[in-house]
Scaffold this active site. Structure first.
Site, short mmCIF file in Angstrom:
data_model
loop_
_atom_site.label_atom_id
_atom_site.label_comp_id
_atom_site.label_asym_id
_atom_site.label_seq_id
_atom_site.Cartn_x
_atom_site.Cartn_y
_atom_site.Cartn_z
N LEU A 126 11.33 -20.32 -4.35
CA LEU A 126 10.21 -19.51 -3.85
C LEU A 126 8.96 -19.69 -4.73
CD1 LEU A 126 9.18 -17.00 -2.12
CD2 LEU A 126 9.98 -15.60 -4.02
N HIS A 133 2.66 3.42 -9.07
CA HIS A 133 2.53 1.97 -9.29
C HIS A 133 3.77 1.41 -9.99
CE1 HIS A 133 -1.44 2.04 -7.69
NE2 HIS A 133 -2.00 2.68 -8.72
N ASP A 142 0.84 -1.21 0.00
CA ASP A 142 0.00 0.00 0.00
C ASP A 142 0.87 1.25 0.00
OD1 ASP A 142 -2.29 1.50 0.04
OD2 ASP A 142 -2.73 1.18 2.16
N GLY A 143 0.36 2.30 -0.62
CA GLY A 143 1.03 3.60 -0.55
C GLY A 143 1.62 4.10 -1.86
N ASN A 144 1.34 3.40 -2.94
CA ASN A 144 1.87 3.85 -4.26
C ASN A 144 1.35 5.24 -4.62
OD1 ASN A 144 2.93 1.30 -4.40
ND2 ASN A 144 1.58 0.57 -6.03
N GLY A 145 0.05 5.43 -4.40
CA GLY A 145 -0.59 6.70 -4.76
C GLY A 145 0.00 7.86 -3.95
C1 FPP Z 1 -1.90 0.13 -3.37
O1 FPP Z 1 -1.46 1.46 -3.42
C2 FPP Z 1 -1.41 -0.62 -4.50
C3 FPP Z 1 -2.17 -1.19 -5.46
C4 FPP Z 1 -3.62 -1.11 -5.48
C5 FPP Z 1 -1.59 -1.92 -6.59
C6 FPP Z 1 -0.37 -2.71 -6.34
C7 FPP Z 1 0.42 -2.74 -7.57
C8 FPP Z 1 1.77 -2.71 -7.64
C9 FPP Z 1 2.64 -2.76 -6.46
C10 FPP Z 1 2.46 -2.57 -8.94
C11 FPP Z 1 2.48 -3.71 -9.88
C12 FPP Z 1 2.41 -5.06 -9.33
C13 FPP Z 1 3.07 -6.12 -9.86
C14 FPP Z 1 2.77 -7.46 -9.31
C15 FPP Z 1 4.06 -6.02 -10.93
P1 FPP Z 1 -2.54 2.61 -3.50
O2 FPP Z 1 -2.71 2.96 -4.94
O3 FPP Z 1 -3.79 2.21 -2.82
O4 FPP Z 1 -1.82 3.76 -2.70
P2 FPP Z 1 -2.50 4.93 -1.88
O5 FPP Z 1 -3.25 4.30 -0.74
O6 FPP Z 1 -1.33 5.72 -1.41
O7 FPP Z 1 -3.38 5.68 -2.82
#
Ligand code: FPP
Length: 246
Positions: free
Chosen positions: A132, A38, A21-24
């Site tokens: 793995l 992402h 979590d936390g990409n955004g």
């Molecule tokens: C949550 O962050 C993340 C996701 C919903 C998607 C996860 C995807 C990846 C890590 C990238 C690609 C994955 C692979 C397997 C190659 P969020 O968007 O909810 O972040 P926020 O809460 O800060 O908005």
């Protein structure tokens, strides 16, 4: 002493599950689009899969796309699907070289055709690997999984393949997507959120929970080692007393 040397190699969790979590927020802090967040998240996936293989962890399950994520803006959803295709293109060779086997859990039939094709290619290429096992949760949620399991079980009861009175906890586990995968020992969630978000609800009954403030794109091997070090300090009692498990 380095962090890696502080880890007891004999009590490494055999299955780690991660809510990435936390990409955004990572992107927002830098004035970038969510999709850039992402993309950076995908680099952390690479780093953590590589580290997990090195540490001889047997199972790593990553929550990559939830059933609820379909409700995000269409451009973000299509961007994530494209990112997955690109990541599979980029990393499949490395997965093979590192003896990693890919599995998926979730409603993968609902993914775009191209994503399904790429996934199937990587599943096929890695199916005999013995190191793995990387489990990608895609279009997955626990309540979806449990509902599907109930439906299948009800069908099997109706057509007399199974009797109602013979149903045990093991039966239910066998009807879940994770039927061949041991339950997680350690569940990690990044970004300072304290929620499970519909992830592996049945399977984490006795998992140790670890919450990190680090945003997923910044989460690298040292953070995984911190989580394992913390896990190794815990006493897992599985409902027994501390004295009983000594
Ligand atoms: C949550 O962050 C993340 C996701 C919903 C998607 C996860 C995807 C990846 C890590 C990238 C690609 C994955 C692979 C397997 C190659 P969020 O968007 O909810 O972040 P926020 O809460 O800060 O908005």
């Amino acid at each position: 002493m380095t962090l890696e040397n502080e880890i007891n190699k004999h009590t490494i969790p055999q299955h780690i599950a991660i809510i990435m979590d936390g990409n955004g927020r990572w992107a927002n802090l830098r004035g970038k689009t969510r999709l850039v967040g992402h993309q950076e998240g995908a680099s952390s996936v690479d780093a953590i899969v590589t580290a997990a293989a090195e540490l001889k962890i047997k199972f790593l399950t990553l929550y990559a796309f939830s059933t609820e994520n379909w409700n995000r803006p269409p451009t973000e959803v299509s961007g994530l699907m494209e990112l997955l295709v690109n990541a599979l293109q980029k990393y499949t060779k490395k997965l093979v070289a590192n003896n990693v086997r890919l599995l998926t859990i979730g409603d993968t039939k609902s993914l775009p055709k191209k994503t399904q094709e790429k996934l199937n290619e990587t599943l096929e290429k890695t199916k005999h690997n013995t190191g793995l096992t990387l489990v990608l949760a895609l279009s997955y949620s626990s309540r979806w999984e449990i509902t599907e399991a109930f439906k299948k079980l009800a069908h099997d009861c109706c057509n007399n393949s199974i009797s109602v009175d013979s149903i045990t906890q093991e039966t239910i586990s066998k009807y879940l997507c994770t039927h061949d995968i041991p339950d997680p020992d350690l569940l990690i969630r990044t970004s300072g959120e304290y929620r499970i978000s519909n992830f592996l609800l049945w399977q984490i009954a006795y998992a140790e929970l670890y919450f990190s403030d680090v945003l997923w794109p910044d989460f690298k091997k040292e953070h995984l080692l911190e989580a394992i070090k913390d896990y190794q300090k815990r006493e897992r009692r599985f409902g027994k007393t501390g004295e009983q498990i000594k």
